[in-house]
Design a protein around this motif. Structure first.
Motif, short mmCIF file in Angstrom:
data_model
loop_
_atom_site.label_atom_id
_atom_site.label_comp_id
_atom_site.label_asym_id
_atom_site.label_seq_id
_atom_site.Cartn_x
_atom_site.Cartn_y
_atom_site.Cartn_z
N THR A 487 30.23 33.05 29.29
CA THR A 487 29.98 34.00 30.37
C THR A 487 31.08 33.88 31.41
O THR A 487 31.67 32.81 31.60
CB THR A 487 28.62 33.75 31.03
N LEU A 495 28.62 40.85 34.98
CA LEU A 495 28.66 39.57 34.30
C LEU A 495 29.11 39.83 32.87
O LEU A 495 28.42 40.51 32.11
CB LEU A 495 27.28 38.91 34.31
N GLN A 518 29.31 38.57 41.02
CA GLN A 518 28.52 37.49 40.40
C GLN A 518 29.49 36.40 39.93
O GLN A 518 29.81 36.29 38.76
CB GLN A 518 27.71 38.05 39.24
N THR A 521 28.15 31.50 37.14
CA THR A 521 27.29 31.85 36.01
C THR A 521 26.85 30.60 35.26
O THR A 521 27.50 29.55 35.33
CB THR A 521 28.02 32.79 35.03
N SER A 533 23.20 34.19 37.34
CA SER A 533 24.42 34.33 38.13
C SER A 533 24.08 34.28 39.61
O SER A 533 22.94 34.55 40.01
CB SER A 533 25.14 35.64 37.79
#
Length: 549
Positions: A487, A495, A518, A521, A533
């Motif tokens: 991620t 994200l 964001q 994560t 996030s």
């Protein structure tokens, strides 16, 4: 009435008489005097109210001339001497109070080194809040959630099988949406970790002011309306969160830089902070204990191998510290591996002697921890190896391969991590590139430099976060049972989830609910379709399928 009012009324009467003679009517309304409205008191801010209620922190200093009493012209020498003694005693007493208040103010700003009862530092210390947090944490202690690692030879697919695996991930992860969100901390999110408990979505966030936020994202949440009726939170808001001030002072000098769970059972959490301390907080005993303190450097990140008996910590002075958790902290060893700040450190979960470091020197390096620990240190401490001593060791036969590989980026490297299979690594850099390495298992097993450190894959990604957004860090999904992917926060407020070859699997976004980047994560270690996030305001989001119970 005043003279002016009397004259005005007389003029009106004369004008009425004149108009009556001319047969003209004119109604002049009488003046209505309204009562003066009371002035509304200005609304004071919370800081002004607290400052007013608290009063001055230190004794107010006044002029010594004003503190002296007016001497009596007829006083005797004996009375004068007594008066001067009393004035001197008063002066000494005020000075002592001032010094004590200043010392207390200095102590408040120092890091905490003693053991802390975690619930005593809960922001809302009401009985209901403590009981709710206790219940959430006790669930995690009923099962052993040891850190799991993968096989270095797993998921070695050809191109056809790779595309099929990515397609399957797109199908599963593409349906994730915002199922819960909450303001977990008051300040900017700096770090996050997803607890491996399968029955709950328990996520820990560290913020800029040393607060550890705990979010039970799927816990039932209720709010009370003004009329006393209970209404469930709507628009995706939900969960239950708590805040604990584990690191001190409550300022940017105590930012929680990294969070790790005990890899043996996940019954405790480790936190590193810019106040120089590393702490462990037990969910069983509810006690937070300091395990290391460095007043000369800021701990930037830490990592533990799966066996959980040792810890490696990177710092702002370009060094890494090795701490055996079974020994006293005075025996910790410090190695200066860079002239500049080391922003990230990662321990290979399979070949645990391989350390990956990234620094402001624009390089990613892989070190052999066994050879670092073989460097002899004379004396009883402190156990430190500076850059000059390390370079001398590298020139010897024993230290020839202490650094196994190196790759130079265009700008500072903000992060670098091993995947759960111990074979792949991903780095994030201010040169706006994400680099991915795929190192063969037989290469990692040899006691020699890697034949090549050229990345296997790379792609462009905007990493220019600026001053107010936390640095972006590509984070591997820690679940070893799924196809490797990671991620990554995106500056367009989404994200991103990508495969280990860099292909975009899905871009999670919601313009109606998300208005901030964001940046931080993390993913669930045991459940595929879970990601979390956090942003600069302390608001956090849980991504999952909407039909998940």
């Amino acid at each position: 009435m005043s003279d002016f009012e009397e004259e005005r009324e007389a003029n009106i009467a004369r004008n009425r008489a004149l108009l009556a003679q001319l047969d003209v009517s004119l109604d002049i309304p009488k003046k209505h005097v309204t009562a003066e409205k009371p002035k509304v008191k200005p609304v004071r801010s919370a800081k002004q109210r607290l400052k007013r209620e608290a009063g001055p922190a230190l004794p107010t200093r006044t002029s010594s001339r004003l503190r002296r009493s007016v001497p009596d012209p007829d006083e005797t020498p004996e009375k004068k001497r007594k008066r001067e003694q009393e004035e001197e005693l008063l002066r000494q007493k005020l000075e002592q109070e001032r010094l004590e208040a200043e010392e207390r103010a200095r102590e408040v700003k120092k890091p905490r080194h003693d053991s802390l009862e975690m619930y005593a530092h809960l922001e809302d210390q009401e009985a209901q809040e403590v009981m709710a947090l206790t219940a959430s944490l006790q669930v995690t202690t009923k099962t052993v959630n040891a850190r799991r690692v993968g096989d270095m030879n797993s998921y070695q697919y050809d191109e056809e099988h790779h595309e099929a695996a990515v397609t399957e991930l797109k199908k599963k992860l593409g349906g994730m949406e915002i199922v819960s969100r909450a303001k977990v901390t008051k300040e900017r999110i700096y770090s996050a970790a997803y607890h491996p408990e399968k029955t709950k979505d328990l996520i820990f966030f560290g913020d800029k002011h040393g607060t550890l936020g705990i979010w039970d994202a799927r816990a039932p949440a209720e709010e009370v309306e003004e009329d006393g009726d209970v209404a469930s939170q709507g628009d995706g808001e939900g969960g239950k969160s708590w805040r604990m001030q584990l690191h001190w002072p409550n300022s940017s000098h105590s930012s929680i830089s990294s969070i790790r769970f005990d890899p043996i059972d996940a019954h405790s959490v480790y936190t590193s902070s810019y106040d120089g301390t590393i702490r462990t907080t037990s969910f069983v005993s509810s006690i937070s204990t300091e395990i290391l303190y460095n007043e000369n450097a800021l701990p930037t990140t830490m990592d533990l191998p799966p066996h959980g008996h040792e810890m490696w910590i990177a710092d702002s002075n370009g060094g890494v510290t090795h701490l055996d958790l079974r020994e006293d902290k005075s025996k910790a060893r410090w190695y200066q591996l860079s002239e500049d700040k080391i922003g990230c450190l990662s321990v290979n979960p399979v070949v645990t002697n391989l350390l990956l470091t990234t620094s402001n020197s624009r390089v990613l390096r892989i070190w052999d921890a066994r050879k670092l620990q073989s460097i002899s240190i004379k004396g009883k401490g402190p156990y430190e190896i500076n850059a000059e001593q390390l370079e001398e060791f590298r020139e010897t036969k024993a230290g020839k391969d202490v650094m196994r590989g190196e790759w130079r980026h265009g700008k500072s490297v903000t992060a670098g991590y091993w995947d759960p299979h111990g074979r792949r690594a991903v780095s994030t850099s201010y040169d706006d590139t994400i680099q991915i390495w795929d190192i063969k298992p037989e290469v990692t097993q040899k006691d020699a430099e890697f034949p090549s450190m050229r990345p296997a894959h790379q792609f462009h990604h905007n990493c220019q976060t600026g001053k107010w957004v936390t640095l972006l860090r590509a984070q591997w999904n820690p679940n070893p049972d799924v196809y490797p992917h990671f991620t990554l926060g995106n500056m367009d407020r989404s994200l991103d989830i990508r495969s280990y070859k860099g292909e975009l699997i899905t871009k999670l976004a919601d313009k109606n609910k998300i208005t901030a980047v964001q940046a931080v994560t993390c993913s669930h270690p045991n459940i595929l379709e879970r990601a979390a996030s956090g942003n600069a305001s302390g608001r956090c989001i849980l991504w999952a399928p909407t039909d998940t119970e």
